[in-house]
Design an enzyme around this catalytic site. Sequence first.
Site, PDB file in Angstrom:
ATOM      1  N   GLY A  46     -12.240  -7.667  -1.057  1.00  0.00           N
ATOM      2  CA  GLY A  46     -11.733  -6.646  -0.410  1.00  0.00           C
ATOM      3  C   GLY A  46     -12.406  -5.451  -0.697  1.00  0.00           C
ATOM      4  N   GLN A  51     -13.594   3.654  -2.202  1.00  0.00           N
ATOM      5  CA  GLN A  51     -14.470   2.868  -3.076  1.00  0.00           C
ATOM      6  C   GLN A  51     -15.840   3.476  -2.708  1.00  0.00           C
ATOM      7  OE1 GLN A  51     -12.100  -0.996  -3.045  1.00  0.00           O
ATOM      8  NE2 GLN A  51     -13.292  -0.991  -5.185  1.00  0.00           N
ATOM      9  N   CYS A  88     -12.264  -6.203  -9.682  1.00  0.00           N
ATOM     10  CA  CYS A  88     -12.544  -4.955  -8.818  1.00  0.00           C
ATOM     11  C   CYS A  88     -13.849  -4.659  -8.800  1.00  0.00           C
ATOM     12  CB  CYS A  88     -11.533  -3.791  -9.192  1.00  0.00           C
ATOM     13  SG  CYS A  88     -11.866  -2.398  -8.416  1.00  0.00           S
ATOM     14  N   LEU A  89     -14.504  -4.473  -7.494  1.00  0.00           N
ATOM     15  CA  LEU A  89     -15.887  -3.892  -7.356  1.00  0.00           C
ATOM     16  C   LEU A  89     -15.990  -2.673  -7.996  1.00  0.00           C
ATOM     17  CD1 LEU A  89     -16.603  -5.133  -3.775  1.00  0.00           C
ATOM     18  CD2 LEU A  89     -17.283  -6.283  -5.890  1.00  0.00           C
ATOM     19  N   HIS A 130      -3.794  -4.954  -3.839  1.00  0.00           N
ATOM     20  CA  HIS A 130      -4.903  -4.128  -4.577  1.00  0.00           C
ATOM     21  C   HIS A 130      -5.538  -3.414  -3.869  1.00  0.00           C
ATOM     22  CE1 HIS A 130      -8.600  -4.642  -7.495  1.00  0.00           C
ATOM     23  NE2 HIS A 130      -9.153  -4.051  -6.635  1.00  0.00           N
ATOM     24  N   GLU A 131      -6.035  -3.659  -2.541  1.00  0.00           N
ATOM     25  CA  GLU A 131      -6.564  -2.548  -1.671  1.00  0.00           C
ATOM     26  C   GLU A 131      -5.667  -1.488  -1.219  1.00  0.00           C
ATOM     27  OE1 GLU A 131      -9.641  -2.657  -1.736  1.00  0.00           O
ATOM     28  OE2 GLU A 131      -9.886  -5.007  -2.397  1.00  0.00           O
ATOM     29  N   HIS A 134      -5.530   1.064  -4.049  1.00  0.00           N
ATOM     30  CA  HIS A 134      -6.761   1.934  -4.112  1.00  0.00           C
ATOM     31  C   HIS A 134      -6.439   3.011  -3.211  1.00  0.00           C
ATOM     32  CE1 HIS A 134      -9.915   0.383  -6.650  1.00  0.00           C
ATOM     33  NE2 HIS A 134      -9.967  -0.990  -5.841  1.00  0.00           N
TER      34      HIS A 134
END
Length: 181
Positions: A46, A51, A88-89, A130-131, A134
């Site tokens: 995701g 981000q 996480c990216l 998770h997203e 963010h």
Amino acid sequence: MAIQPIRIFGDPVLRSTARPVTTFDKELRRLVKDLTDTMLDAPGAGLAAPQLGVSLRVFTYNVDGVVGHLVNPDLALTDEEQEGPEGCLSLPGLQYDTRRAYGVVAKGFDMHGEPVEIEGTQLLARCIQHETDHLDGIIFIDRLDREARKAALKAIREAEWGDGPAPTVRVSPHSTFGSAR
């Protein structure tokens, strides 16, 4: 392809609450494409607009071969919980067991403004939570218990990317309707 740089932990945009999308236009469709292309290239499960430095409530996902996106998500979570590995990216190379709801029903819109409902469990539920975090300025390490969070912060300090200069905040290439941070 429109692969964009992913903001790394420490960038202030990752701690800001994203603004709701109010205009479903070409700029939003470009943002969804950039998010999707960047997520698939990373690769990740995701990616949320903050981000990429865009403070709007949009994210993409790629779970079990299904690629999609959600605008202005509203979540209903199950009482049943799961604990499992999460990364996480924006925190490259780090992964910690994180407690999340086992299931989710996410309502929102697609990039054309059409209503969407996504129902999922396990990895899809984890990804959506998770997203959406963010979009609220929450990073998954915020959800760790004290000891795990302490270990995560130590790993961040020791990471090759964690001890560099303060991140540069760049102007988004996308219209943010005056809400770029």
